[in-house]
Motif scaffolding. Structure first.
Motif, mmCIF file in Angstrom:
data_model
loop_
_atom_site.group_PDB
_atom_site.id
_atom_site.type_symbol
_atom_site.label_atom_id
_atom_site.label_comp_id
_atom_site.label_asym_id
_atom_site.label_seq_id
_atom_site.Cartn_x
_atom_site.Cartn_y
_atom_site.Cartn_z
ATOM 1 N N UNK A 44 -11.791 8.455 6.842
ATOM 2 C CA UNK A 44 -11.033 10.039 6.552
ATOM 3 C C UNK A 44 -11.220 10.799 7.492
ATOM 4 N N UNK A 45 -10.561 11.792 7.341
ATOM 5 C CA UNK A 45 -10.563 12.892 8.245
ATOM 6 C C UNK A 45 -9.899 12.974 9.469
ATOM 7 N N UNK A 46 -8.747 11.762 9.431
ATOM 8 C CA UNK A 46 -7.909 11.518 10.592
ATOM 9 C C UNK A 46 -6.456 12.242 10.255
ATOM 10 N N UNK A 47 -5.985 12.886 11.037
ATOM 11 C CA UNK A 47 -4.623 13.572 10.820
ATOM 12 C C UNK A 47 -3.626 12.612 10.727
ATOM 13 N N UNK A 48 -2.599 12.339 9.902
ATOM 14 C CA UNK A 48 -1.406 11.562 9.687
ATOM 15 C C UNK A 48 -0.710 11.285 10.952
ATOM 16 N N UNK A 49 -0.452 12.114 11.700
ATOM 17 C CA UNK A 49 0.319 11.821 12.938
ATOM 18 C C UNK A 49 -0.407 10.953 13.995
ATOM 19 N N UNK A 50 -1.852 11.453 13.947
ATOM 20 C CA UNK A 50 -2.717 10.458 14.663
ATOM 21 C C UNK A 50 -2.827 8.913 14.136
ATOM 22 N N UNK A 51 -2.740 8.879 12.876
ATOM 23 C CA UNK A 51 -2.777 7.520 12.206
ATOM 24 C C UNK A 51 -1.505 6.679 12.605
#
Length: 722
Positions: free
Chosen positions: A42-49
């Motif tokens: 959790x805690x990861x930005x959608x674009x980074x994923x």
């Protein structure tokens, strides 16, 4: 961090296994495991994923395609370096031809919203003081487009707030825009919506004349209030967050001091409520903003560690919830299957099916069929345009890129259209860029066909996994969420009380109801566009009307909480006499809660079944003879509420207004402070009466919609549940 989770395990696995021993099966499993490692924390930005998933696909699939020619160490590093170059290109595109920083866009949208709110306030006051009904309705109609525009501006402000966190520049003049204005700006919308509700309720009695002895409250008293409130709104949205604004609230209070008694006529309630909302808007615009220092102290534990920093233990929580596990497993399975089938179809182009799934990762549940459809159409449109551009500018590579400029304009319109939306527009851009940006990769038409087929494979895998792992339709989820909204609404109504320290409980229940209604809206929007197959069509228009009624209830309950909170604050100045006087009002509120609560409980029972077949089966299990079509049953307690008794409602509201008037008349205001206090109590008690009356009216509208849904699902029967 997400990128390291992508190429870090890839680097290790390629070193251990060796590129020469890779197969379609091992590649698919490796991609699936890598995707799980990216999505689950959790805690990861959608674009980074999305970037990390794309890197995972490229690293593994390209290694399989090149085989023994792949360097196990340098290949993942090359992919990471190319990604960094792409990010740098995005930053340069943001800065050229001139910087478009989120903090500046945030300020621009705040200025526009300030003008929007001021114009709406001005139109509402003009409608309130209009000389006839037609003119008042005209002003209300002029304000409706501004309401829609204001909602869009508020959404833009919330979106830019997320981007501001990336712009932590050490520039003093930018610090003021790092505050979080979204919630405070949304608070200004509530009184405006309350003013609109008041005007809608009193258009038949324009022009408004609130009589207090010989005094008429009209345009002269409101003119100065409007200018003061507009000034404070602009200060609220644009001022230096560290500087307290000057308050001219004394002038506003002075013009309200003519209201020293409560009218017992129901038709006067909207007028008092309008003035209450106007004063509330002024008070909210005076509220001190949250400074960046306060935000830092009140931030969540994840934010306290820094925007770019998060510990491994905080990401990988020991408590594995289904909410985190299911999306990760879905993405993992979808990506693994997409890569497998993509490589089976074409080894050299097999990564496109996986990339389609990687860049399609969503933050929440979405309308799977609609989104997949627009992505497929956008990909085809962009690919065809790219092939056409390659054909026209076959010998001139530089002109190929210039041909992208008109396509960017077209896709910008596609992104803002209802038909394609954000997903379709972005897919169209990517489709054209991939074809026009290629060089020495064979005929463009051949690549275009392979790309379209691989895209279809990837989208098909996503749809199949969604159907297998989350087979519940959005229409079914909407019905379940509707039941949850009724349960929360029942708790909200039960929380309305003039007892001390009760506002916190009411606000908490109202916050839950707002979240439940927002979730209901998402399910309704998804159910509207999902295919029916062999199921009964979804009655979207009725559900949207239900959603509108629930949204009004949310606003009314929040305004009720504001009125109760102000009364709690002012009651301290009255002492023991307030407690004695408020007992009669609490008795009227209990009668209101009993009636409204029983209605909501009835709707909740019906929503649990929402089908006559289910109801008949339930009655058969209880051995109760029934005739649902005629509304006959030997058990009168199946539905304890037979309908809205308008006379009883009017009686409760009249009793409440009479007791409020008696209580207010007991207090004698000898000085200016006493008149100010008395006018405040008059507005708050009248506003609470208006909210009670309209809560019942909206509940009545919900009842009509529930019966309509039952009739829709049982067209051959006459519905009479009374």
């Amino acid at each position: 961090m997400p990128r390291s989770r992508a190429w870090g395990p890839a680097l290790l696995s390629l070193r251990l296994i060796g590129p020469a021993r890779l197969s379609r099966g091992t590649i698919s499993v490796a991609v699936a495991l890598g995707a799980f490692l990216v999505v689950f924390p959790r805690g990861t930005h959608l674009v980074a994923r999305r970037i990390a998933l794309g890197q995972t696909v490229i690293v593994y699939v390209i290694a399989y395609i090149n085989g023994v020619n792949t360097e196990a160490t340098m290949h993942p590093l090359h992919v990471a370096a190319s990604t960094a170059i792409g990010v740098l290109a995005c930053v340069l595109a943001l800065l050229l031809p001139y910087p478009r920083l989120a903090c500046w866009e945030l300020r621009l949208n705040c200025e526009r919203l300030a003008e929007n709110v001021s114009e709406r306030l001005n139109l509402y006051v003009k409608a309130f003081c209009a000389e006839d009904n037609a003119l008042g309705l005209a002003y209300i109609s002029q304000a409706k487009p501004l309401t829609v525009a204001g909602a869009k501006l508020l959404q833009s402000i919330k979106r830019y707030q997320e981007s501001v966190k990336w712009e932590r520049l050490p520039l003093r003049f930018l610090r003021n825009f790092y505050s979080n204005p979204g919630e405070r700006l949304e608070e200004l919308e509530i009184p405006l919506r309350g003013m609109e509700m008041a005007l809608t309720s009193c258009t038949a009695s324009l022009p408004v004349r609130i009589l207090d002895g010989e005094t008429i409250y009209g345009p002269v008293q409101l003119e100065e209030n409007v200018s003061l409130t507009q000034k404070q709104i602009k200060n609220c949205l644009l001022r230096d967050s560290l500087t307290a604004p000057e308050s001219n609230a004394g002038n506003l209070v002075e013009s309200h001091q003519t209201l020293q008694t409560i009218s017992t006529r129901h038709q006067d309630l909207p007028s008092f409520f309008f003035l209450f909302c106007m004063k509330l808007l002024h008070c909210k615009s005076l509220a001190k903003p949250i400074t960046p220092t306060q935000q830092k102290g009140s931030s969540t534990p994840c934010k306290q560690t820094g925007f770019f920093k998060s510990t491994w233990m905080s990401n990988w929580s020991t408590s594995v919830s289904r909410k985190r596990l299911m999306p990760a497993f879905k993405c993992s399975l979808s990506l693994g299957l997409a890569v497998l089938f993509g490589l089976i179809y074409s080894k050299k182009d097999g990564y496109w099916s996986g990339l389609t799934v990687a860049i399609s990762l969503a933050a929440a549940r979405e309308a799977t069929f609609k989104v997949s459809n627009v992505k497929a159409q956008g990909t085809v449109l962009g690919t065809v345009y790219g092939v056409f551009g390659c054909f026209v500018f076959e010998r001139y590579l530089s002109l190929r890129f210039i041909s992208l400029l008109p396509w960017f304009v077209v896709t910008n319109f596609l992104r803002h259209s209802k038909m394609y939306g954000q997903a379709g527009g972005i897919s169209a851009v990517i489709g054209a860029v991939l074809v026009l940006g290629r060089k020495n990769f064979g005929p463009p038409s051949e690549f275009a066909i392979a790309r379209i087929v691989e895209t279809f494979i990837g989208l098909s895998c996503s749809i199949m996994v969604d159907l297998l792992l989350q087979p519940t339709r959005a229409s079914s989820l909407a019905k379940v969420q509707l039941l949850k909204c009724f349960e929360t609404l029942s708790a909200c109504i039960g929380s309305i009380s003039l007892a001390a320290n009760n506002r916190t409980n009411l606000l908490e229940n109202q916050r839950r109801l707002k979240m439940d209604v927002s979730e209901l809206g998402k399910f309704i929007a998804e159910a509207e566009v999902e295919p029916n197959f062999w199921f009964l069509p979804f009655h979207s228009s009725c559900y949207f009307e239900l959603l509108g009624s629930f949204s009004k209830l949310v606003d009314l309950l929040l305004l009720s909480a504001d009125a109760v909170g102000l009364l709690e604050h002012e009651s301290q100045k009255f002492g023991a006499s307030w407690k004695e006087s408020v007992n009669k009002l609490d008795g009227d509120l209990e009668l209101f809660k009993e009636m409204a609560g029983s209605l909501v409980k009835c709707f909740e029972d019906v929503a649990k079944l929402l089908s006559l077949k289910s109801l008949e089966k339930e009655l058969e299990n209880k051995s109760i003879p029934h005739d649902l079509e005629m509304g006959k049953s030997s058990n009168r307690n199946i539905f304890k509420v037979s309908g809205l008794d308008e006379d009883r409602i009017d009686s409760i509201i009249s009793s409440y207004l009479q007791h409020s008037k008696e209580m207010v008349d007991k207090f004698h205001a000898a000085d200016e402070g006493g008149r100010e206090l008395k006018s405040q109590v008059v507005l708050c008690l009248s506003a609470l009466g208006f909210c009670m009356s309209n809560l019942i009216k909206e509940t009545s509208e919900i009842k009509k919609r529930i019966i309509e849904i039952l009739q829709w699902e049982n067209p051959s029967k006459h519905i009479n549940l009374h």
